[in-house]
Design an enzyme around this catalytic site. Sequence first.
Site, PDB file in Angstrom:
ATOM      1  N   GLU A   1     -10.889  -9.580   2.966  1.00  0.00           N
ATOM      2  CA  GLU A   1      -9.622  -9.245   3.614  1.00  0.00           C
ATOM      3  C   GLU A   1      -9.924  -9.085   5.095  1.00  0.00           C
ATOM      4  OE1 GLU A   1      -7.049  -6.368   1.777  1.00  0.00           O
ATOM      5  OE2 GLU A   1      -6.248  -5.743   3.719  1.00  0.00           O
TER       6      GLU A   1
ATOM      7  N   HIS B   1       1.686   1.169   5.972  1.00  0.00           N
ATOM      8  CA  HIS B   1       2.323   2.183   6.809  1.00  0.00           C
ATOM      9  C   HIS B   1       3.718   1.789   7.296  1.00  0.00           C
ATOM     10  CE1 HIS B   1       2.911   4.608  10.502  1.00  0.00           C
ATOM     11  NE2 HIS B   1       2.363   5.551   9.751  1.00  0.00           N
TER      12      HIS B   1
ATOM     13  N   ASP C   1      -0.135   4.464  -0.057  1.00  0.00           N
ATOM     14  CA  ASP C   1      -0.849   5.688   0.349  1.00  0.00           C
ATOM     15  C   ASP C   1       0.079   6.712   0.986  1.00  0.00           C
ATOM     16  OD1 ASP C   1      -3.169   4.413  -0.393  1.00  0.00           O
ATOM     17  OD2 ASP C   1      -3.930   4.129   1.642  1.00  0.00           O
ATOM     18  N   HIS C   2       1.011   6.212   1.816  1.00  0.00           N
ATOM     19  CA  HIS C   2       1.799   7.177   2.596  1.00  0.00           C
ATOM     20  C   HIS C   2       2.974   7.766   1.822  1.00  0.00           C
ATOM     21  CE1 HIS C   2      -1.021   6.756   5.689  1.00  0.00           C
ATOM     22  NE2 HIS C   2      -0.841   5.453   5.762  1.00  0.00           N
TER      23      HIS C   2
ATOM     24  N   ASN D   1       0.852  -1.185   0.000  1.00  0.00           N
ATOM     25  CA  ASN D   1       0.000   0.000   0.000  1.00  0.00           C
ATOM     26  C   ASN D   1       0.897   1.248   0.000  1.00  0.00           C
ATOM     27  OD1 ASN D   1      -1.412   2.259   1.114  1.00  0.00           O
ATOM     28  ND2 ASN D   1      -3.025   0.896   1.814  1.00  0.00           N
TER      29      ASN D   1
ATOM     30  N   ARG E   1       3.294  18.789   1.515  1.00  0.00           N
ATOM     31  CA  ARG E   1       3.879  20.020   1.000  1.00  0.00           C
ATOM     32  C   ARG E   1       3.276  20.472  -0.332  1.00  0.00           C
ATOM     33  NH1 ARG E   1       9.063  21.760   2.523  1.00  0.00           N
ATOM     34  NH2 ARG E   1       9.104  21.766   4.776  1.00  0.00           N
TER      35      ARG E   1
ATOM     36  N   ARG F   1      -7.176  12.656   1.209  1.00  0.00           N
ATOM     37  CA  ARG F   1      -6.094  13.146   2.071  1.00  0.00           C
ATOM     38  C   ARG F   1      -4.711  12.694   1.600  1.00  0.00           C
ATOM     39  NH1 ARG F   1      -7.311   9.731   7.542  1.00  0.00           N
ATOM     40  NH2 ARG F   1      -9.321  10.720   7.242  1.00  0.00           N
TER      41      ARG F   1
ATOM     42  N   HIS G   1      -5.617   3.638  -1.569  1.00  0.00           N
ATOM     43  CA  HIS G   1      -6.933   3.914  -0.983  1.00  0.00           C
ATOM     44  C   HIS G   1      -7.337   5.330  -1.380  1.00  0.00           C
ATOM     45  CE1 HIS G   1      -9.543   3.966   2.963  1.00  0.00           C
ATOM     46  NE2 HIS G   1     -10.234   4.290   1.879  1.00  0.00           N
TER      47      HIS G   1
ATOM     48  N   HIS H   1      -3.495  -4.754   7.838  1.00  0.00           N
ATOM     49  CA  HIS H   1      -3.637  -3.594   8.714  1.00  0.00           C
ATOM     50  C   HIS H   1      -2.740  -3.741   9.944  1.00  0.00           C
ATOM     51  CE1 HIS H   1      -5.205   0.019  10.502  1.00  0.00           C
ATOM     52  NE2 HIS H   1      -5.773   0.252   9.361  1.00  0.00           N
ATOM     53  N   GLY H   2      -1.850  -2.772  10.081  1.00  0.00           N
ATOM     54  CA  GLY H   2      -0.978  -2.725  11.257  1.00  0.00           C
ATOM     55  C   GLY H   2       0.142  -3.763  11.246  1.00  0.00           C
TER      56      GLY H   2
ATOM     57  N   GLU I   1      -8.587   0.448  -3.034  1.00  0.00           N
ATOM     58  CA  GLU I   1      -9.397   0.398  -1.807  1.00  0.00           C
ATOM     59  C   GLU I   1     -10.345   1.564  -1.848  1.00  0.00           C
ATOM     60  OE1 GLU I   1      -7.544   0.668   2.016  1.00  0.00           O
ATOM     61  OE2 GLU I   1      -6.221  -0.965   1.479  1.00  0.00           O
TER      62      GLU I   1
ATOM     63  N   ARG J   1      -9.515   7.919  -0.688  1.00  0.00           N
ATOM     64  CA  ARG J   1     -10.472   8.284   0.360  1.00  0.00           C
ATOM     65  C   ARG J   1     -11.371   9.418  -0.117  1.00  0.00           C
ATOM     66  NH1 ARG J   1      -8.876   6.204   5.661  1.00  0.00           N
ATOM     67  NH2 ARG J   1     -10.633   7.429   6.393  1.00  0.00           N
TER      68      ARG J   1
ATOM     69  N   THR K   1      -8.303   3.194   8.526  1.00  0.00           N
ATOM     70  CA  THR K   1      -9.531   2.397   8.507  1.00  0.00           C
ATOM     71  C   THR K   1      -9.639   1.639   9.822  1.00  0.00           C
ATOM     72  OG1 THR K   1      -9.074   2.160   6.161  1.00  0.00           O
ATOM     73  CG2 THR K   1     -10.870   0.844   7.051  1.00  0.00           C
TER      74      THR K   1
HETATM   75  N1  PXP Z   1      -5.788  -3.320   4.071  1.00  0.00           N
HETATM   76  C1  PXP Z   1      -6.761  -2.383   4.129  1.00  0.00           C
HETATM   77  C2  PXP Z   1      -8.118  -2.768   3.631  1.00  0.00           C
HETATM   78  C3  PXP Z   1      -6.499  -1.076   4.620  1.00  0.00           C
HETATM   79  O1  PXP Z   1      -7.486  -0.167   4.675  1.00  0.00           O
HETATM   80  C4  PXP Z   1      -5.186  -0.760   4.986  1.00  0.00           C
HETATM   81  C5  PXP Z   1      -4.870   0.643   5.430  1.00  0.00           C
HETATM   82  O2  PXP Z   1      -5.129   1.536   4.406  1.00  0.00           O
HETATM   83  C6  PXP Z   1      -4.209  -1.757   4.896  1.00  0.00           C
HETATM   84  C7  PXP Z   1      -4.531  -3.034   4.447  1.00  0.00           C
HETATM   85  C8  PXP Z   1      -2.786  -1.490   5.245  1.00  0.00           C
HETATM   86  O3  PXP Z   1      -2.686  -1.150   6.598  1.00  0.00           O
HETATM   87  P1  PXP Z   1      -1.315  -0.561   7.133  1.00  0.00           P
HETATM   88  O4  PXP Z   1      -1.098   0.740   6.431  1.00  0.00           O
HETATM   89  O5  PXP Z   1      -1.552  -0.418   8.602  1.00  0.00           O
HETATM   90  O6  PXP Z   1      -0.253  -1.580   6.798  1.00  0.00           O
END
Ligand code: PXP
Length: 254
Positions: free
Chosen positions: A161, A224, A19-20, A17, A28, A59, A53, A201-202, A80, A55, A111
């Site tokens: 998932e 993340h 996103d970050h 992922n 910035r 963001r 994702h 997640h996490g 996502e 959103r 999430t």
């Molecule tokens: N899976 C889903 C469905 C999520 O929403 C996220 C967070 O956007 C992740 C996986 C990844 O989670 P993390 O960024 O905590 O690794």
Amino acid sequence: MTASSDVQPSDMRLGVNVDHVATLRQARGTTYPDVAEAARKAIAAGADSITVHLREDRRHIQDSDVETLSAAGEVPVNLEMALTDEMIDIALRTKPRDCCLVPESREELTTEGGLDIVGQRERVREGLDTLYGAGINAALFIDPDIEQIDAAAEAGARCIELHTGAYADASDEGERERELERIQNAAAHAASLHIEVHAGHGLHVDNVGAIAEIGPIVELNIGHALIAQAVFLGIGEAVREMRAAIETARRKLH
Ligand code: PXP
């Protein structure tokens, strides 16, 4: 040669992922770091797909990121998104290979829980039918809860998932064990209903092993912690490190 390059490909896929990467760019309002470049580097290092994702509040990931990744067709995209008409339209237009339906609230940092299927079976069924009809592999992001899995099956889900956040955030070993058992039971139950099981997640290199050891889980989506590690290692090495942690755990199964 690094230890991680000795790792053989396994039956567990890794979705990264990004996103970050976009979070850093949006902080910035710059054009860097380039999300598409991060995606290509992650795939080159052994990731199987790229998750973004989109959103409602935009963001981090922007519509243009989804369009650029999809149009380039260089990386398999997992979009996502919330189950809204706007997002379904974007999915139908950009045609990601995969799609994961997630709950969304504007205030949350990330999430925070799984999608409630029990309370909206018909709406979920309609969303899934539309996405499957367009040839998109859609999944539902849900808590490791048997009732939710049964509702997902009734809504016609081919893939779920499992939310691993409660496991990852457990404050002591007892809670961690209980959460792990919930995920193990949920994965086995979904597999018995012929539903493909992913998780995420996490997760980070130190807690991914116990999840990767769960046989029915065939894909992990990680963002993340992996992107944070990329600050020190570079994204390619961060992906290789994560793959190595997954492979070490997965080998115990065979
Ligand atoms: N899976 C889903 C469905 C999520 O929403 C996220 C967070 O956007 C992740 C996986 C990844 O989670 P993390 O960024 O905590 O690794």
